[in-house]
Motif scaffolding. Sequence first.
Motif, PDB file in Angstrom:
ATOM      1  N   PHE A  78      73.494  34.626 -12.862  1.00  0.00           N
ATOM      2  CA  PHE A  78      72.546  35.705 -13.139  1.00  0.00           C
ATOM      3  C   PHE A  78      71.427  35.230 -14.068  1.00  0.00           C
ATOM      4  CE2 PHE A  78      71.281  39.125 -16.066  1.00  0.00           C
ATOM      5  CZ  PHE A  78      70.671  39.975 -15.162  1.00  0.00           C
ATOM      6  N   LEU A  79      71.779  34.504 -15.121  1.00  0.00           N
ATOM      7  CA  LEU A  79      70.776  34.005 -16.065  1.00  0.00           C
ATOM      8  C   LEU A  79      69.820  33.016 -15.394  1.00  0.00           C
ATOM      9  CD1 LEU A  79      73.028  33.492 -19.225  1.00  0.00           C
ATOM     10  CD2 LEU A  79      71.355  35.314 -18.820  1.00  0.00           C
ATOM     11  N   ILE A  80      70.375  32.171 -14.533  1.00  0.00           N
ATOM     12  CA  ILE A  80      69.526  31.218 -13.806  1.00  0.00           C
ATOM     13  C   ILE A  80      68.572  31.966 -12.877  1.00  0.00           C
ATOM     14  CG2 ILE A  80      69.541  29.371 -12.067  1.00  0.00           C
ATOM     15  CD1 ILE A  80      72.145  28.386 -13.371  1.00  0.00           C
ATOM     16  N   CYS A  81      69.062  33.028 -12.235  1.00  0.00           N
ATOM     17  CA  CYS A  81      68.194  33.860 -11.373  1.00  0.00           C
ATOM     18  C   CYS A  81      67.043  34.458 -12.176  1.00  0.00           C
ATOM     19  CB  CYS A  81      69.000  34.990 -10.738  1.00  0.00           C
ATOM     20  SG  CYS A  81      70.073  34.487  -9.422  1.00  0.00           S
ATOM     21  N   PHE A  87      59.978  31.342 -14.065  1.00  0.00           N
ATOM     22  CA  PHE A  87      59.412  29.992 -14.163  1.00  0.00           C
ATOM     23  C   PHE A  87      59.364  29.224 -12.841  1.00  0.00           C
ATOM     24  CE2 PHE A  87      61.404  30.990 -18.311  1.00  0.00           C
ATOM     25  CZ  PHE A  87      60.246  31.078 -19.062  1.00  0.00           C
ATOM     26  N   ALA A  88      60.526  28.965 -12.240  1.00  0.00           N
ATOM     27  CA  ALA A  88      60.554  28.123 -11.031  1.00  0.00           C
ATOM     28  C   ALA A  88      61.435  28.779  -9.979  1.00  0.00           C
ATOM     29  CB  ALA A  88      61.074  26.726 -11.374  1.00  0.00           C
ATOM     30  N   PRO A  89      60.891  29.731  -9.242  1.00  0.00           N
ATOM     31  CA  PRO A  89      61.717  30.526  -8.334  1.00  0.00           C
ATOM     32  C   PRO A  89      62.462  29.713  -7.273  1.00  0.00           C
ATOM     33  CG  PRO A  89      59.378  31.079  -8.100  1.00  0.00           C
ATOM     34  CD  PRO A  89      59.501  30.141  -9.242  1.00  0.00           C
ATOM     35  N   ILE A  90      61.820  28.757  -6.663  1.00  0.00           N
ATOM     36  CA  ILE A  90      62.456  28.033  -5.559  1.00  0.00           C
ATOM     37  C   ILE A  90      63.598  27.166  -6.071  1.00  0.00           C
ATOM     38  CG2 ILE A  90      62.088  26.318  -3.748  1.00  0.00           C
ATOM     39  CD1 ILE A  90      59.210  27.376  -3.519  1.00  0.00           C
ATOM     40  N   GLN A  91      63.318  26.343  -7.085  1.00  0.00           N
ATOM     41  CA  GLN A  91      64.318  25.403  -7.575  1.00  0.00           C
ATOM     42  C   GLN A  91      65.511  26.114  -8.237  1.00  0.00           C
ATOM     43  OE1 GLN A  91      61.082  25.272  -8.238  1.00  0.00           O
ATOM     44  NE2 GLN A  91      60.290  23.296  -7.529  1.00  0.00           N
ATOM     45  N   LEU A  92      65.210  27.055  -9.134  1.00  0.00           N
ATOM     46  CA  LEU A  92      66.291  27.721  -9.865  1.00  0.00           C
ATOM     47  C   LEU A  92      67.092  28.665  -8.978  1.00  0.00           C
ATOM     48  CD1 LEU A  92      64.629  28.385 -13.335  1.00  0.00           C
ATOM     49  CD2 LEU A  92      66.329  26.669 -12.734  1.00  0.00           C
ATOM     50  N   ASN A  93      66.432  29.288  -7.996  1.00  0.00           N
ATOM     51  CA  ASN A  93      67.177  30.130  -7.061  1.00  0.00           C
ATOM     52  C   ASN A  93      68.142  29.298  -6.227  1.00  0.00           C
ATOM     53  OD1 ASN A  93      66.467  32.772  -7.602  1.00  0.00           O
ATOM     54  ND2 ASN A  93      64.611  32.684  -6.369  1.00  0.00           N
ATOM     55  N   ARG A  94      67.719  28.092  -5.885  1.00  0.00           N
ATOM     56  CA  ARG A  94      68.598  27.206  -5.122  1.00  0.00           C
ATOM     57  C   ARG A  94      69.808  26.806  -5.975  1.00  0.00           C
ATOM     58  NH1 ARG A  94      65.165  22.894  -3.145  1.00  0.00           N
ATOM     59  NH2 ARG A  94      64.462  24.449  -1.648  1.00  0.00           N
ATOM     60  N   LEU A  99      75.590  27.609  -7.275  1.00  0.00           N
ATOM     61  CA  LEU A  99      76.542  28.024  -8.306  1.00  0.00           C
ATOM     62  C   LEU A  99      77.358  29.229  -7.832  1.00  0.00           C
ATOM     63  CD1 LEU A  99      77.513  27.474 -11.194  1.00  0.00           C
ATOM     64  CD2 LEU A  99      75.772  29.062 -11.998  1.00  0.00           C
ATOM     65  N   LEU A 100      76.677  30.142  -7.123  1.00  0.00           N
ATOM     66  CA  LEU A 100      77.385  31.297  -6.565  1.00  0.00           C
ATOM     67  C   LEU A 100      78.362  30.882  -5.471  1.00  0.00           C
ATOM     68  CD1 LEU A 100      74.491  33.900  -6.503  1.00  0.00           C
ATOM     69  CD2 LEU A 100      76.628  34.117  -7.767  1.00  0.00           C
ATOM     70  N   LEU A 101      77.999  29.866  -4.695  1.00  0.00           N
ATOM     71  CA  LEU A 101      78.938  29.345  -3.692  1.00  0.00           C
ATOM     72  C   LEU A 101      80.193  28.783  -4.364  1.00  0.00           C
ATOM     73  CD1 LEU A 101      76.668  27.517  -1.070  1.00  0.00           C
ATOM     74  CD2 LEU A 101      77.940  29.646  -0.770  1.00  0.00           C
ATOM     75  N   LEU A 102      79.993  28.093  -5.481  1.00  0.00           N
ATOM     76  CA  LEU A 102      81.134  27.567  -6.241  1.00  0.00           C
ATOM     77  C   LEU A 102      81.990  28.703  -6.782  1.00  0.00           C
ATOM     78  CD1 LEU A 102      82.638  25.203  -7.635  1.00  0.00           C
ATOM     79  CD2 LEU A 102      81.040  25.479  -9.549  1.00  0.00           C
ATOM     80  N   ALA A 103      81.340  29.723  -7.353  1.00  0.00           N
ATOM     81  CA  ALA A 103      82.073  30.879  -7.884  1.00  0.00           C
ATOM     82  C   ALA A 103      82.826  31.597  -6.773  1.00  0.00           C
ATOM     83  CB  ALA A 103      81.098  31.837  -8.574  1.00  0.00           C
ATOM     84  N   GLY A 153      69.356  38.313  -3.130  1.00  0.00           N
ATOM     85  CA  GLY A 153      70.769  38.154  -2.774  1.00  0.00           C
ATOM     86  C   GLY A 153      71.564  37.511  -3.890  1.00  0.00           C
ATOM     87  N   ASN A 154      70.967  36.530  -4.551  1.00  0.00           N
ATOM     88  CA  ASN A 154      71.627  35.891  -5.690  1.00  0.00           C
ATOM     89  C   ASN A 154      71.890  36.893  -6.806  1.00  0.00           C
ATOM     90  OD1 ASN A 154      71.705  33.371  -4.517  1.00  0.00           O
ATOM     91  ND2 ASN A 154      69.837  32.643  -5.518  1.00  0.00           N
ATOM     92  N   LEU A 155      70.867  37.705  -7.104  1.00  0.00           N
ATOM     93  CA  LEU A 155      71.025  38.722  -8.155  1.00  0.00           C
ATOM     94  C   LEU A 155      72.117  39.716  -7.799  1.00  0.00           C
ATOM     95  CD1 LEU A 155      67.423  39.627  -9.376  1.00  0.00           C
ATOM     96  CD2 LEU A 155      69.310  38.737 -10.747  1.00  0.00           C
ATOM     97  N   LEU A 156      72.110  40.182  -6.549  1.00  0.00           N
ATOM     98  CA  LEU A 156      73.124  41.129  -6.089  1.00  0.00           C
ATOM     99  C   LEU A 156      74.518  40.536  -6.233  1.00  0.00           C
ATOM    100  CD1 LEU A 156      74.095  43.667  -4.501  1.00  0.00           C
ATOM    101  CD2 LEU A 156      73.709  42.356  -2.415  1.00  0.00           C
ATOM    102  N   ALA A 157      74.675  39.301  -5.769  1.00  0.00           N
ATOM    103  CA  ALA A 157      75.983  38.652  -5.821  1.00  0.00           C
ATOM    104  C   ALA A 157      76.448  38.456  -7.262  1.00  0.00           C
ATOM    105  CB  ALA A 157      75.924  37.305  -5.092  1.00  0.00           C
ATOM    106  N   ALA A 158      75.562  37.981  -8.120  1.00  0.00           N
ATOM    107  CA  ALA A 158      75.935  37.705  -9.511  1.00  0.00           C
ATOM    108  C   ALA A 158      76.306  38.982 -10.262  1.00  0.00           C
ATOM    109  CB  ALA A 158      74.791  36.983 -10.217  1.00  0.00           C
ATOM    110  N   ILE A 159      75.485  40.017 -10.103  1.00  0.00           N
ATOM    111  CA  ILE A 159      75.733  41.277 -10.820  1.00  0.00           C
ATOM    112  C   ILE A 159      77.014  41.939 -10.308  1.00  0.00           C
ATOM    113  CG2 ILE A 159      74.877  43.618 -11.209  1.00  0.00           C
ATOM    114  CD1 ILE A 159      72.033  42.402 -11.153  1.00  0.00           C
ATOM    115  N   ALA A 160      77.143  42.044  -8.978  1.00  0.00           N
ATOM    116  CA  ALA A 160      78.323  42.699  -8.398  1.00  0.00           C
ATOM    117  C   ALA A 160      79.598  41.929  -8.732  1.00  0.00           C
ATOM    118  CB  ALA A 160      78.160  42.829  -6.888  1.00  0.00           C
TER     119      ALA A 160
END
Length: 202
Positions: A78-81, A87-94, A99-103, A153-160
Motif C-alpha cells: 500500500f505504501l509503495i502504491c 513519484f514514479a507510477p510505472i516503476q513503483l506500481n510494478r 510484492l502483492l503476488l508474493l503476499a 488494482g494494487n490499492l484495492l488488493a493491499a487495502i482489502a
Amino acid sequence: LTEEENPFYRPMAMMLYAYGMGDIETFNHALVDYQSTLKKFPPPAAFTQIHPVKLKYELRFNHLAPFYTCSLLYVLAFLICCFGMLFAPIQLNRIAFYLLLLALAFHTWALVSRIYISGYPPVTNLYSSAIFIGWGCVVIGIIIESIFRLGVGNLLAAIAGFLTLLIAHFLSLDGDTMEVMQAVLDTKFWLATHVTTVTLGY
C-alpha cells in the motif's frame, strides 16, 4: 474435579506445586506417578488419533504467524502504491504488483495449511471467513491490475488484504480459530461448495 473423580488430579497437582517451589525431586516422583496413572487410564481414542506429523506442522504454522507476515506485506505494498502515485507510477506500481503476488502466494499457502490442519474447507467460522474473503479480494485486485495497470488494482488488493486480516486478528482473540461453526450446511461437501461460493460472492 476431585481426586476421586479424576485419578490424574493428585499427580498433576503435585507436579504443579513442585514446579512452583522448584522442587525437582518431588516433581520427578509426581511425573512417574502421572505416567503410571496414564497407563492405567489411557486417554480416549479421539485424543490419540492426532497425527504427529500434522501436529508438528501446526506448531510450525503457528510459530511462523503467516497472516501477520501477510499483513505487513499488504501494508508495504500500500505504501509503495501511494509513493508510486506521487513519484514514479510505472516503476513503483510494478514493484507493488510483484510484492502483492508474493503476499498472495504466502496468503494462499496459509489458507491451504489451515485446510490441511483442520481437514475442513477454508470457510468454517468468522475468522476463516475474513481470511478467505481477503484472499478473494486480493485475487480480484491483482486481476484488475494485470489488465489495466493503473495502480487501482494494487490499492484495492493491499487495502482489502490488510483490513480483512486485521478483522481476522480481532476475531481470533475469542479463542480457537480452527473451531467449526454449527451451520445448516454443516458437512464438508456443502462447506466446500455452497458456503465457499457464497463467501466469494460477498
